[in-house]
Design an enzyme around this catalytic site. Structure first.
Site, PDB file in Angstrom:
ATOM      1  N   ASP A 208       7.953   2.801  -1.283  1.00 34.34           N
ATOM      2  CA  ASP A 208       8.745   2.848  -0.061  1.00 34.34           C
ATOM      3  C   ASP A 208       8.780   4.317   0.357  1.00 34.34           C
ATOM      4  O   ASP A 208       9.280   5.178  -0.384  1.00 34.34           O
ATOM      5  CB  ASP A 208      10.152   2.335  -0.357  1.00 34.34           C
ATOM      6  CG  ASP A 208      11.091   2.392   0.835  1.00 34.34           C
ATOM      7  OD1 ASP A 208      10.774   3.071   1.839  1.00 34.34           O
ATOM      8  OD2 ASP A 208      12.182   1.793   0.749  1.00 34.34           O
TER       9      ASP A 208
ATOM     10  N   TYR B  77      13.303   2.809  17.764  1.00 36.17           N
ATOM     11  CA  TYR B  77      11.916   3.186  17.508  1.00 36.17           C
ATOM     12  C   TYR B  77      11.529   4.407  18.337  1.00 36.17           C
ATOM     13  O   TYR B  77      10.949   5.369  17.831  1.00 36.17           O
ATOM     14  CB  TYR B  77      11.008   2.005  17.826  1.00 36.17           C
ATOM     15  CG  TYR B  77       9.530   2.265  17.648  1.00 36.17           C
ATOM     16  CD1 TYR B  77       8.955   2.226  16.392  1.00 36.17           C
ATOM     17  CD2 TYR B  77       8.715   2.512  18.754  1.00 36.17           C
ATOM     18  CE1 TYR B  77       7.592   2.440  16.233  1.00 36.17           C
ATOM     19  CE2 TYR B  77       7.357   2.721  18.603  1.00 36.17           C
ATOM     20  CZ  TYR B  77       6.792   2.693  17.343  1.00 36.17           C
ATOM     21  OH  TYR B  77       5.440   2.907  17.186  1.00 36.17           O
TER      22      TYR B  77
ATOM     23  N   ASP C 170       1.313   1.966   0.396  1.00 37.13           N
ATOM     24  CA  ASP C 170       2.015   1.014   1.259  1.00 37.13           C
ATOM     25  C   ASP C 170       3.198   0.434   0.488  1.00 37.13           C
ATOM     26  O   ASP C 170       3.187   0.395  -0.751  1.00 37.13           O
ATOM     27  CB  ASP C 170       1.073  -0.109   1.702  1.00 37.13           C
ATOM     28  CG  ASP C 170       1.569  -0.811   2.963  1.00 37.13           C
ATOM     29  OD1 ASP C 170       1.179  -0.390   4.063  1.00 37.13           O
ATOM     30  OD2 ASP C 170       2.365  -1.756   2.844  1.00 37.13           O
TER      31      ASP C 170
END
Length: 270
Positions: free
Chosen positions: A74, A167, A48
């Site tokens: 990342d 998105y 994460d």
């Protein structure tokens, strides 16, 4: 473990879950997937961008009796992902499963999002798949195969009632990336499939939906439940069960396709 689920279907496997943490108290898809895959026998690399979130997911795996390594990276940073993979290989020696779960978004249409926001959403949601696949495909090929499970969204295949342009476009790209990669790697025994969740009750969704409906959390949740033909939002565990199936050898003849987990939502908007 879900009643009737075959125990140990992932025994001996090492699963890297990218986007393993939760953005708040409760269960995200990534966190539930870590625990579900572990209950099925896999050791977990909980990756994460937030180390505390990765450590929380790893802790839940260990509480469930599994083995987990928390790593911070990342997903859109190739060097960080290489370092995370190196740490995973030092601990476990191989990676058999990738669940590409990390994703971000912003509500709004073409006039509501900046180019910087657009670029970052595409990097995290789509470019990250290229980075992870370039790192893991050669490793899986040398191991004799593997499974990649990407996580898209019904927003990638339907307009579901509100603008979520960046998105939605990114999640459509996730689906097609998986289809193309599945064809390229089929001969290497690397299967690539996509889970398409519908409206799922997670901490991030609870926070964002309250803003979207301009209502308190309870009213927003009830409004979202009413959108779904089955009468409720799904749980992260229901998505995690689909991930576990596609990651397992029970799905050995399934590649380049999508498993929709949406309570009938996409049929409503067809």
């Amino acid at each position: 473990m879900t009643a009737g689920a075959p125990a140990g279907r992932l025994a001996g496997k090492i699963a890297l879950v990218a986007g393993a943490g939760s953005s708040g108290p409760g269960w995200s898809i990534g966190k539930a997937s870590c625990v579900t895959l572990a209950r099925q026998g896999a050791a977990i690399v909980a990756l994460d961008a937030d180390l505390a979130a990765a450590e929380d997911a790893a802790h839940e795996v260990e509480q469930a009796g599994g083995s987990a390594l928390p790593v911070q990276a990342d997903v859109a940073d190739p060097a960080a992902m290489q370092a995370a993979l190196d740490a995973a290989l030092r601990r476990y020696g191989r990676i058999d499963v990738l669940q590409a779960n990390a994703g971000i978004g912003k509500v709004g249409g073409p006039e509501d999002i900046t180019l910087q926001e657009w670029d970052r959403i595409q990097q995290v949601n789509v470019t990250s798949l290229l980075i992870a696949t370039r790192l893991l495909a050669p490793l899986m090929r040398d191991q004799g195969g593997g499974a990649i499970v990407t996580v898209s969204s019904v927003a990638g295949i339907r307009y579901t009632g509100y603008p979520h342009l960046a998105y939605s476009v990114s999640k459509a790209a996730v689906i097609h990336f998986a289809r193309m990669a599945a064809q390229q790697y089929a001969a290497d025994r690397i299967r690539v499939n996509t889970v398409i969740p519908g409206l799922i009750d997670t901490p991030r969704v609870a926070r964002n939906v309250a803003r979207m409906f301009d209502a308190d959390a309870r009213a927003a949740s009830a409004a979202r439940d009413r959108q779904v033909p089955i009468g409720r939002m799904g749980t992260p565990w229901e998505v995690a069960n689909a991930v576990a199936f596609l990651a397992s050898d029970e799905a050995s003849y399934i590649t380049g396709t999508e498993l929709v987990v949406d309570g009938g939502l996409t049929g409503k908007y067809a």
